[in-house]
Scaffold this active site. Sequence first.
Site, PDB file in Angstrom:
ATOM      1  N   ASP A 183       1.067  -1.116   0.026  1.00  0.00           N
ATOM      2  CA  ASP A 183      -0.098  -0.033  -0.116  1.00  0.00           C
ATOM      3  C   ASP A 183       1.099   1.330   0.046  1.00  0.00           C
ATOM      4  O   ASP A 183       1.247   1.677   1.164  1.00  0.00           O
ATOM      5  CB  ASP A 183      -0.990   0.102   1.094  1.00  0.00           C
ATOM      6  CG  ASP A 183      -1.714   1.114   1.278  1.00  0.00           C
ATOM      7  OD1 ASP A 183      -1.556   2.084   0.531  1.00  0.00           O
ATOM      8  OD2 ASP A 183      -2.440   1.473   2.405  1.00  0.00           O
ATOM      9  N   GLU A 229      30.774  10.375   6.310  1.00  0.00           N
ATOM     10  CA  GLU A 229      31.154  10.340   7.590  1.00  0.00           C
ATOM     11  C   GLU A 229      30.031  10.689   8.544  1.00  0.00           C
ATOM     12  O   GLU A 229      29.991  11.694   9.080  1.00  0.00           O
ATOM     13  CB  GLU A 229      32.495  11.314   7.926  1.00  0.00           C
ATOM     14  CG  GLU A 229      33.652  10.852   6.968  1.00  0.00           C
ATOM     15  CD  GLU A 229      34.852  11.754   7.313  1.00  0.00           C
ATOM     16  OE1 GLU A 229      34.494  12.769   8.039  1.00  0.00           O
ATOM     17  OE2 GLU A 229      35.896  11.639   6.871  1.00  0.00           O
ATOM     18  N   GLU A 281      28.011  10.859  11.919  1.00  0.00           N
ATOM     19  CA  GLU A 281      28.124  10.873  13.123  1.00  0.00           C
ATOM     20  C   GLU A 281      26.824  10.672  13.976  1.00  0.00           C
ATOM     21  O   GLU A 281      25.811  10.646  13.371  1.00  0.00           O
ATOM     22  CB  GLU A 281      28.540  12.228  13.475  1.00  0.00           C
ATOM     23  CG  GLU A 281      30.081  12.571  13.007  1.00  0.00           C
ATOM     24  CD  GLU A 281      30.368  14.029  13.376  1.00  0.00           C
ATOM     25  OE1 GLU A 281      31.677  14.352  13.062  1.00  0.00           O
ATOM     26  OE2 GLU A 281      29.671  14.907  13.646  1.00  0.00           O
ATOM     27  N   GLU A 308      33.314  11.174  18.922  1.00  0.00           N
ATOM     28  CA  GLU A 308      33.507  12.442  18.646  1.00  0.00           C
ATOM     29  C   GLU A 308      33.664  13.569  19.500  1.00  0.00           C
ATOM     30  O   GLU A 308      33.818  13.367  20.922  1.00  0.00           O
ATOM     31  CB  GLU A 308      32.393  12.528  17.699  1.00  0.00           C
ATOM     32  CG  GLU A 308      32.633  12.659  15.965  1.00  0.00           C
ATOM     33  CD  GLU A 308      33.701  13.559  15.594  1.00  0.00           C
ATOM     34  OE1 GLU A 308      33.912  14.437  16.352  1.00  0.00           O
ATOM     35  OE2 GLU A 308      34.300  13.423  14.671  1.00  0.00           O
ATOM     36  N   GLU A 349      31.451   8.288  15.827  1.00  0.00           N
ATOM     37  CA  GLU A 349      31.632   8.392  14.381  1.00  0.00           C
ATOM     38  C   GLU A 349      32.120   6.824  13.865  1.00  0.00           C
ATOM     39  O   GLU A 349      33.299   6.374  14.438  1.00  0.00           O
ATOM     40  CB  GLU A 349      32.601   9.427  13.668  1.00  0.00           C
ATOM     41  CG  GLU A 349      32.765   9.619  12.410  1.00  0.00           C
ATOM     42  CD  GLU A 349      33.501  10.666  11.902  1.00  0.00           C
ATOM     43  OE1 GLU A 349      34.267  10.589  10.945  1.00  0.00           O
ATOM     44  OE2 GLU A 349      33.298  11.744  12.394  1.00  0.00           O
ATOM     45  N   HIS A 375      30.192  14.914   6.979  1.00  0.00           N
ATOM     46  CA  HIS A 375      30.748  15.236   5.867  1.00  0.00           C
ATOM     47  C   HIS A 375      30.796  14.215   4.983  1.00  0.00           C
ATOM     48  O   HIS A 375      31.198  13.031   4.988  1.00  0.00           O
ATOM     49  CB  HIS A 375      32.605  15.461   6.533  1.00  0.00           C
ATOM     50  CG  HIS A 375      32.268  16.310   7.839  1.00  0.00           C
ATOM     51  ND1 HIS A 375      33.370  16.142   9.067  1.00  0.00           N
ATOM     52  CD2 HIS A 375      31.536  17.417   8.180  1.00  0.00           C
ATOM     53  CE1 HIS A 375      32.997  17.086   9.771  1.00  0.00           C
ATOM     54  NE2 HIS A 375      32.147  17.738   9.218  1.00  0.00           N
ATOM     55  N   ARG A 394      39.407  23.047   8.141  1.00  0.00           N
ATOM     56  CA  ARG A 394      38.069  22.526   8.331  1.00  0.00           C
ATOM     57  C   ARG A 394      36.922  23.489   8.767  1.00  0.00           C
ATOM     58  O   ARG A 394      35.997  23.018   8.927  1.00  0.00           O
ATOM     59  CB  ARG A 394      38.426  21.686   9.584  1.00  0.00           C
ATOM     60  CG  ARG A 394      39.244  20.304   9.056  1.00  0.00           C
ATOM     61  CD  ARG A 394      39.504  19.412  10.620  1.00  0.00           C
ATOM     62  NE  ARG A 394      40.498  18.134  10.159  1.00  0.00           N
ATOM     63  CZ  ARG A 394      40.269  17.056   9.710  1.00  0.00           C
ATOM     64  NH1 ARG A 394      38.997  16.733   9.702  1.00  0.00           N
ATOM     65  NH2 ARG A 394      41.048  16.082   9.169  1.00  0.00           N
ATOM     66  N   GLU A 427      35.623  17.351   0.052  1.00  0.00           N
ATOM     67  CA  GLU A 427      34.791  17.160   0.990  1.00  0.00           C
ATOM     68  C   GLU A 427      33.859  18.370   1.497  1.00  0.00           C
ATOM     69  O   GLU A 427      34.190  19.227   1.821  1.00  0.00           O
ATOM     70  CB  GLU A 427      35.633  16.832   2.280  1.00  0.00           C
ATOM     71  CG  GLU A 427      35.003  16.469   3.699  1.00  0.00           C
ATOM     72  CD  GLU A 427      36.016  16.586   4.911  1.00  0.00           C
ATOM     73  OE1 GLU A 427      35.396  15.931   5.909  1.00  0.00           O
ATOM     74  OE2 GLU A 427      36.848  17.418   4.887  1.00  0.00           O
ATOM     75  N   ARG A 477      31.201  19.625   3.748  1.00  0.00           N
ATOM     76  CA  ARG A 477      31.262  19.408   5.087  1.00  0.00           C
ATOM     77  C   ARG A 477      29.762  19.863   5.880  1.00  0.00           C
ATOM     78  O   ARG A 477      29.631  19.685   6.975  1.00  0.00           O
ATOM     79  CB  ARG A 477      32.167  20.177   5.855  1.00  0.00           C
ATOM     80  CG  ARG A 477      33.659  19.706   5.503  1.00  0.00           C
ATOM     81  CD  ARG A 477      34.637  20.442   6.119  1.00  0.00           C
ATOM     82  NE  ARG A 477      34.696  20.593   7.616  1.00  0.00           N
ATOM     83  CZ  ARG A 477      35.178  19.777   8.237  1.00  0.00           C
ATOM     84  NH1 ARG A 477      35.726  18.620   7.787  1.00  0.00           N
ATOM     85  NH2 ARG A 477      35.105  19.681   9.497  1.00  0.00           N
TER      86      ARG A 477
END
Length: 470
Positions: free
Chosen positions: A51, A130, A132, A212, A220, A269, A339, A358, A360
């Site tokens: 359904d 990645e 977390e 983390e 993580e 990330h 970062r 990457e 983030r």
Amino acid sequence: MKPKEVLKFATENSAKMVDLKFLDFVGTWQHFSVPMSELSEDAFEDGFGFDGSSIRGWQPIHASDMLVVPDPKTALMDPFTQVPTLSLICDIVDPITKEPYSRDPRNVAKKAEAYMRSAGVADTAYFGPEAEFFIFDDIQFDSNEHSSYYFLDSVEGRWNTGRDENPNLGYKPRYKEGYFPVPPIDSQQDIRTEMVMVMMSLGITIEAQHHEVATGGQAEIDMKYAPLTEIGDKLMWYKYVVKNIARKHGKTATFMPKPLWNDNGTGMHTHQSLWKDGKPLFAGDRYGGLSELALYYIGGILKHASALCAFTNPTTNSYKRLVPGFEAPVNLAYSSRNRSASIRVPMYSPSPKAKRVEVRFPDPSCNGYLAFAAMLMAGLDGIENKIDPGEPLDKNIYALAPEELKNVPSVPGSLEGALDALEKDHEFLLKGDVFTQDVVEKWLEYKRENEVDALRLRPHPHEFAMYFDI
């Protein structure tokens, strides 16, 4: 595996049941099970009926019949069922036309990969999320017409240093200092390792696990990258394993982006790279060892970032994380190693095969298939239109003076802002019929009615602390 091989695999593992798993529009894994006797080779074409009107964001009740069609390549034994159970991830198909369903997230992911190949840019898009999460010992919440509250707890929580625990041993990570002292401060080493062992038994390659930054059990586990649709499958297994192992130990796990006030939130990330004929396309002699194509890809992500947030950060809680001061990449810039930028160029290895970008700002509350597909489409738009990402920002963005920061754009400050951005900027998603107009419109409608308005219309508990005595 092919259908015949799946049946042999099931027999070898003494499977008695078949669990048919698929992802709803919002991002929760759904399932139903049938006896092993119901699975034949024909079932991999004919599918099983269900359904569709009872699944969030899908069919109206007058057109509810849908089919789940198992993908034989996804066959695994479920590691948590008491009775031996074969697990199959399924695609959703219209029972009349036999066409893949436009609102099936896995279908969107497959179409994104097909569009990439048809455009001649690349033949493989690798994604490495990645994700977390928090592991808590207790969670209570309620929201009704006359009350609203939540209460969560963790034996690891720094707020419990004064609690009578008969005895309280005091090994609790400080706020923002959970990255990453050894045990006994890190009390969840063995739980995370058990999660890793189960994931590896399911064919997921794991690169690392660790505590983390936040107190209270933030964790993580890093999966190795894989092609887009495949990593979407693996992300769902990842969440399934994390939650079930936590439950086995009398704990609960959440991928909610910001469950704790005043400590770091939970992100995802996402490392990305394009390949063609077995060769990496992001390696070159430009900034950070990137190719011109990779810089254009970054340009596309930055240009469409606000709209992307509607899929990569799709909850109202996502924007409790995306605020300055908690390592959240709110400013839209790119940099090598830095970062604090929303897009980082990792510099761990000089190998061309390791060259990637990457992104983030995403978080793990997202529907992975839709988020990865949207980011790929933004990057491809950058390549196709040669979008210049501008100059990199190699300073600590959080330490910039206001006059320096004023020219650096930022992500939306709310889910409502992200949805508004998506409404204005989604043409890049419609190329190749990857995201249909129907998918975009339904996403906007569902999120506004069921999440934005649901929160906007309710008093917040902290409002009573601020305003009750006015």
